[in-house]
Design a protein around this motif. Structure first.
Motif, mmCIF file in Angstrom:
data_model
loop_
_atom_site.group_PDB
_atom_site.id
_atom_site.type_symbol
_atom_site.label_atom_id
_atom_site.label_comp_id
_atom_site.label_asym_id
_atom_site.label_seq_id
_atom_site.Cartn_x
_atom_site.Cartn_y
_atom_site.Cartn_z
ATOM 1 N N ILE A 1 0.848 -1.206 0.000
ATOM 2 C CA ILE A 1 0.000 0.000 0.000
ATOM 3 C C ILE A 1 0.877 1.246 0.000
ATOM 4 O O ILE A 1 0.617 2.210 -0.733
ATOM 5 C CB ILE A 1 -0.935 -0.004 1.223
ATOM 6 C CG1 ILE A 1 -1.963 -1.137 1.102
ATOM 7 C CG2 ILE A 1 -1.663 1.343 1.365
ATOM 8 C CD1 ILE A 1 -2.750 -1.378 2.373
ATOM 9 N N TYR A 2 1.916 1.233 0.820
ATOM 10 C CA TYR A 2 2.838 2.381 0.875
ATOM 11 C C TYR A 2 3.489 2.608 -0.484
ATOM 12 O O TYR A 2 3.593 3.751 -0.952
ATOM 13 C CB TYR A 2 3.903 2.117 1.937
ATOM 14 C CG TYR A 2 4.988 3.161 1.998
ATOM 15 C CD1 TYR A 2 4.761 4.398 2.593
ATOM 16 C CD2 TYR A 2 6.254 2.903 1.453
ATOM 17 C CE1 TYR A 2 5.760 5.356 2.652
ATOM 18 C CE2 TYR A 2 7.256 3.853 1.503
ATOM 19 C CZ TYR A 2 7.002 5.078 2.101
ATOM 20 O OH TYR A 2 7.996 6.024 2.147
ATOM 21 N N GLU A 3 3.914 1.538 -1.127
ATOM 22 C CA GLU A 3 4.551 1.660 -2.443
ATOM 23 C C GLU A 3 3.590 2.257 -3.466
ATOM 24 O O GLU A 3 3.963 3.123 -4.262
ATOM 25 C CB GLU A 3 5.024 0.288 -2.914
ATOM 26 C CG GLU A 3 5.672 0.280 -4.286
ATOM 27 C CD GLU A 3 5.970 -1.118 -4.779
ATOM 28 O OE1 GLU A 3 5.607 -1.426 -5.934
ATOM 29 O OE2 GLU A 3 6.540 -1.904 -4.008
ATOM 30 N N LYS A 4 2.344 1.794 -3.437
ATOM 31 C CA LYS A 4 1.345 2.332 -4.365
ATOM 32 C C LYS A 4 1.053 3.801 -4.060
ATOM 33 O O LYS A 4 0.899 4.625 -4.976
ATOM 34 C CB LYS A 4 0.053 1.521 -4.269
ATOM 35 C CG LYS A 4 0.104 0.156 -4.939
ATOM 36 C CD LYS A 4 0.042 0.293 -6.449
ATOM 37 C CE LYS A 4 -0.049 -1.066 -7.122
ATOM 38 N NZ LYS A 4 -0.078 -0.934 -8.602
ATOM 39 N N ALA A 5 0.957 4.137 -2.785
ATOM 40 C CA ALA A 5 0.569 5.501 -2.394
ATOM 41 C C ALA A 5 1.628 6.527 -2.778
ATOM 42 O O ALA A 5 1.292 7.667 -3.106
ATOM 43 C CB ALA A 5 0.302 5.561 -0.894
ATOM 44 N N ILE A 6 2.904 6.151 -2.744
ATOM 45 C CA ILE A 6 3.957 7.102 -3.084
ATOM 46 C C ILE A 6 4.401 6.954 -4.537
ATOM 47 O O ILE A 6 5.285 7.677 -4.995
ATOM 48 C CB ILE A 6 5.193 6.937 -2.164
ATOM 49 C CG1 ILE A 6 5.842 5.568 -2.388
ATOM 50 C CG2 ILE A 6 4.804 7.141 -0.713
ATOM 51 C CD1 ILE A 6 7.165 5.400 -1.658
ATOM 52 N N GLY A 7 3.783 6.004 -5.250
ATOM 53 C CA GLY A 7 4.175 5.753 -6.631
ATOM 54 C C GLY A 7 3.487 6.683 -7.611
ATOM 55 O O GLY A 7 2.663 7.533 -7.255
ATOM 56 N N SER B 1 -2.719 4.948 -9.156
ATOM 57 C CA SER B 1 -1.931 4.465 -8.010
ATOM 58 C C SER B 1 -2.687 4.618 -6.698
ATOM 59 O O SER B 1 -2.778 3.680 -5.897
ATOM 60 C CB SER B 1 -0.600 5.223 -7.935
ATOM 61 O OG SER B 1 0.223 4.905 -9.014
ATOM 62 N N PHE B 2 -3.257 5.802 -6.473
ATOM 63 C CA PHE B 2 -4.012 6.028 -5.241
ATOM 64 C C PHE B 2 -5.248 5.130 -5.180
ATOM 65 O O PHE B 2 -5.594 4.608 -4.117
ATOM 66 C CB PHE B 2 -4.433 7.488 -5.137
ATOM 67 C CG PHE B 2 -3.423 8.348 -4.416
ATOM 68 C CD1 PHE B 2 -2.604 7.818 -3.447
ATOM 69 C CD2 PHE B 2 -3.312 9.699 -4.708
ATOM 70 C CE1 PHE B 2 -1.677 8.600 -2.775
ATOM 71 C CE2 PHE B 2 -2.389 10.500 -4.043
ATOM 72 C CZ PHE B 2 -1.571 9.941 -3.085
ATOM 73 N N ASN B 3 -5.919 4.954 -6.301
ATOM 74 C CA ASN B 3 -7.125 4.133 -6.320
ATOM 75 C C ASN B 3 -6.800 2.672 -6.021
ATOM 76 O O ASN B 3 -7.530 1.993 -5.284
ATOM 77 C CB ASN B 3 -7.804 4.248 -7.682
ATOM 78 C CG ASN B 3 -8.154 5.673 -8.050
ATOM 79 O OD1 ASN B 3 -7.317 6.407 -8.552
ATOM 80 N ND2 ASN B 3 -9.382 6.090 -7.774
ATOM 81 N N GLY C 1 -2.992 1.013 10.443
ATOM 82 C CA GLY C 1 -2.464 2.370 10.378
ATOM 83 C C GLY C 1 -2.237 2.878 8.968
ATOM 84 O O GLY C 1 -2.534 4.035 8.657
ATOM 85 N N ILE C 2 -1.722 2.028 8.079
ATOM 86 C CA ILE C 2 -1.460 2.459 6.711
ATOM 87 C C ILE C 2 -2.757 2.766 5.976
ATOM 88 O O ILE C 2 -2.822 3.662 5.132
ATOM 89 C CB ILE C 2 -0.647 1.374 5.949
ATOM 90 C CG1 ILE C 2 0.018 1.966 4.708
ATOM 91 C CG2 ILE C 2 -1.498 0.176 5.610
ATOM 92 C CD1 ILE C 2 1.198 2.825 4.988
ATOM 93 N N VAL C 3 -3.831 2.038 6.328
ATOM 94 C CA VAL C 3 -5.147 2.283 5.732
ATOM 95 C C VAL C 3 -5.701 3.610 6.231
ATOM 96 O O VAL C 3 -6.227 4.417 5.452
ATOM 97 C CB VAL C 3 -6.118 1.132 6.068
ATOM 98 C CG1 VAL C 3 -7.511 1.416 5.518
ATOM 99 C CG2 VAL C 3 -5.582 -0.188 5.525
ATOM 100 N N LEU C 4 -5.578 3.857 7.528
ATOM 101 C CA LEU C 4 -6.054 5.114 8.091
ATOM 102 C C LEU C 4 -5.301 6.301 7.493
ATOM 103 O O LEU C 4 -5.897 7.342 7.190
ATOM 104 C CB LEU C 4 -5.893 5.097 9.610
ATOM 105 C CG LEU C 4 -6.378 6.343 10.354
ATOM 106 C CD1 LEU C 4 -7.874 6.532 10.169
ATOM 107 C CD2 LEU C 4 -6.026 6.259 11.837
ATOM 108 N N ALA C 5 -3.985 6.151 7.318
ATOM 109 C CA ALA C 5 -3.181 7.236 6.735
ATOM 110 C C ALA C 5 -3.668 7.573 5.333
ATOM 111 O O ALA C 5 -3.789 8.752 4.963
ATOM 112 C CB ALA C 5 -1.712 6.832 6.708
ATOM 113 N N LEU C 6 -3.968 6.555 4.550
ATOM 114 C CA LEU C 6 -4.442 6.790 3.181
ATOM 115 C C LEU C 6 -5.802 7.475 3.187
ATOM 116 O O LEU C 6 -6.073 8.367 2.374
ATOM 117 C CB LEU C 6 -4.511 5.461 2.431
ATOM 118 C CG LEU C 6 -4.477 5.530 0.906
ATOM 119 C CD1 LEU C 6 -3.184 6.163 0.418
ATOM 120 C CD2 LEU C 6 -4.631 4.136 0.304
#
Length: 551
Positions: A230-236, A241-243, A398-403
């Motif tokens: 998820i982190y890789e997709k979010a910063i990619g 990517s975000f979707n 946590g990574i889900v909440l951050a997104l």
């Protein structure tokens, strides 16, 4: 309180619960279905047809299940030994058991990689014996470190409950001819089946939520789990990517909620253990020789797995660059520490994390006291939206909440990209701790005391200052401490939410690691660890002082 005022409070609680806690998660859910200007399943198809997604899900489950087994066995055995045997130094043993959970995951991984570094004595000895080196950058390394770190969750969930089991049940079993082992298995462990399951579930949820350990030990080895994916997709980069990160977030969140649902199914018919108080008297009396052997063995084991890695990390922090042996005194210096303490780019992360964490704690204390006092004294149903929302955000990885924070708060001017988003995220993430702590505190305060204060002529401020706050302050302090340890050193939220140039404790160490400055990362981790130990000692002193005052 008049009906209009009650109605206003109910509406306010509903809006806070909806807008602060629930809508961000809904926005993330909606984002997963958006593609090419419409709502469809295109993002789901792209994600589920990816081999990397299948691998991330597989690795997540393997690591979570295996590490939970380690946590359950180690934490459970330690709880039984501390609760029931007549060994001494139980306070020290308990502190050493929970230490890996209190220290940030990225610090724990740094300590273990320092212990099993290429120039470390253990791997050097293994090479001398023509044996394979131990590689912490592997699935096995992730499972081992995560299992030890989460063992405290099982231990803390179980140790006091074991002490609450009535002795009469054990005596009846022993009189009937059952051995101590049979009694322990059939009476004690069955009586605490609910806490055992709860502790195991907590360890499993913590494993699938963990970002720091997999990203530190797994990234360089190509091991991907859902949180790091998820982190890789979010910063990619890329139009979707975000979707696609939102779709992966739904998968990870679904694992959490399915686990909680299974827990509810398993425990819905179980009854909570009812007893008067804790019984700290030992129930398994070992002979002097066995007691000393067990006590020494436990201390040695805990020292080796929880203290030795930290010592090696500290020794490594005195070096700069590669050295043949970390015990080489001639190459040791305070250069790394001097740089950390004098360079603004280094100590700024500490200041930022401390400031935001204290501000978030103050807001959560105010929210918790306000909401729970209203619940206990006026209307319990009115506070349900906030309690439900806080439970959802605390249970969500946590990574889900951050997104979800990114998708929701970037629509509000001057929030995303500033420190405000981190403050909001910390409050959203950890509010449940202070809500529960405040609720527990007010349950112990008789409402008649408040009524007596008002009848005697005290105003509302004096009622709070002289009666309520002195009675609830210890519980609030305990809950605030739990929040401080989690928020001050957190990495998951800040890894996605912190703007360019913004530094926190977790981000500083993470950036040092990823850039190859391991010695600086180790030195920074030593400072953070010492700071946490100081906070622990202060908390212990205040608790001891509080007990003496109450007595």
């Amino acid at each position: 309180m008049s009906k209009p005022i009650k109605g206003f409070h109910s509406l306010l609680f509903f809006l806070i619960g909806l807008c602060v806690f629930i809508l961000p998660l809904f926005t993330l859910f909606k984002m997963a279905f958006e593609a090419e200007g419409s709502l469809n399943l295109q993002n789901f198809n792209a994600v589920f047809h990816s081999v990397r997604t299948v691998g991330a899900i597989k690795n997540t489950l393997i690591i979570a299940v295996a590490s939970t087994i380690i946590s359950g066995l180690f934490g459970g055995i330690m709880a039984v030994i501390v609760a029931y045997t007549n060994i001494q130094m139980k306070r020290l043993i308990e502190t050493m058991v929970i230490l890996p959970y209190l220290i940030p995951g990225y610090v724990v991984t740094l300590s273990w990689t320092s212990l099993f570094s290429a120039n470390g004595p253990i791997n050097h000895l293994l090479l001398e014996l023509s044996l394979s080196k131990i590689n912490m950058y592997s699935i096995g390394g992730i499972i081992f470190v995560m299992g030890l770190s989460n063992a405290a969750l099982v231990y803390l969930n179980l140790v006091d409950i074991l002490r609450k089991i009535p002795r009469e049940q054990e005596w009846a079993s022993l009189i009937s001819g059952y051995s101590v082992k049979a009694t322990l298995r059939n009476i004690n462990l069955r009586s605490v089946l609910s806490p055992i399951i709860s502790g195991i579930v907590l360890a499993f949820l913590s494993s699938i939520d963990n970002f720091a350990i997999p990203v530190t030990l797994g990234s360089s080895a190509g091991i991907q789990v859902l949180s790091t994916y998820i982190y890789e997709k979010a910063i990619g980069f890329g139009p979707n990517s975000f979707n696609e990160a939102a779709v992966l977030s739904i998968i990870l969140a679904s694992l959490s909620f399915v686990t909680l649902f299974i827990q509810w199914l398993l425990l819905r018919r179980t009854k909570s253990l009812e007893t008067a108080s804790l019984n700290h008297e030992p129930r398994i009396l070992l002979s002097e020789g066995k007691r000393k052997a067990l006590q020494f063995g436990l201390l040695l084991l805990l020292f080796c797995i929880n203290i030795v890695p930290l010592i090696f990390m500290m020794l490594s922090s005195f070096h700069s660059g590669y050295v043949k042996s970390i015990f080489d005194i001639s190459h040791m210096s305070l250069k790394n520490y001097r740089f950390i303490l004098t360079a603004p780019s280094m100590y700024q992360g500490f200041i930022t994390s401390f400031t935001i964490t204290i501000a978030a704690i103050i807001l959560c204390v105010l929210l918790g006291v306000w909401v729970m006092h209203y619940k206990q004294r006026i209307n319990a149903k009115a506070t349900l939206p906030i309690e439900l929302g806080a439970s959802l955000t605390y249970s969500t990885p946590g990574i889900v909440l951050a997104l979800s924070m990114i998708f929701y708060w970037n629509q509000v001017p001057n929030v995303y990209g500033t420190l405000k988003i981190l403050l909001i995220a910390y409050v959203t993430r950890y509010a449940l701790l202070l809500l529960r702590g405040s609720n527990t505190a007010f349950l112990a305060v008789d409402s008649e005391l408040e009524e007596a204060a008002l009848v005697s002529g005290s105003n509302h401020w004096e009622k709070w200052r002289r009666i309520l706050l002195p009675m609830i302050k210890h519980q609030l302090f305990a809950s605030s401490f739990l929040m401080f340890v989690g928020a001050f050193t957190e990495l998951t939220l800040s890894s996605l939410l912190a703007a360019a140039g913004t530094k926190t404790v977790g981000l500083t160490i993470f950036n040092l690691q990823t850039s190859g400055d391991n010695s600086l990362a180790q030195a920074y981790s030593v400072i953070v660890t010492l700071f946490i130990l100081v906070i622990l000692s202060i908390r212990s002193s205040l608790e001891k002082k509080g007990r003496v005052t109450n007595d």
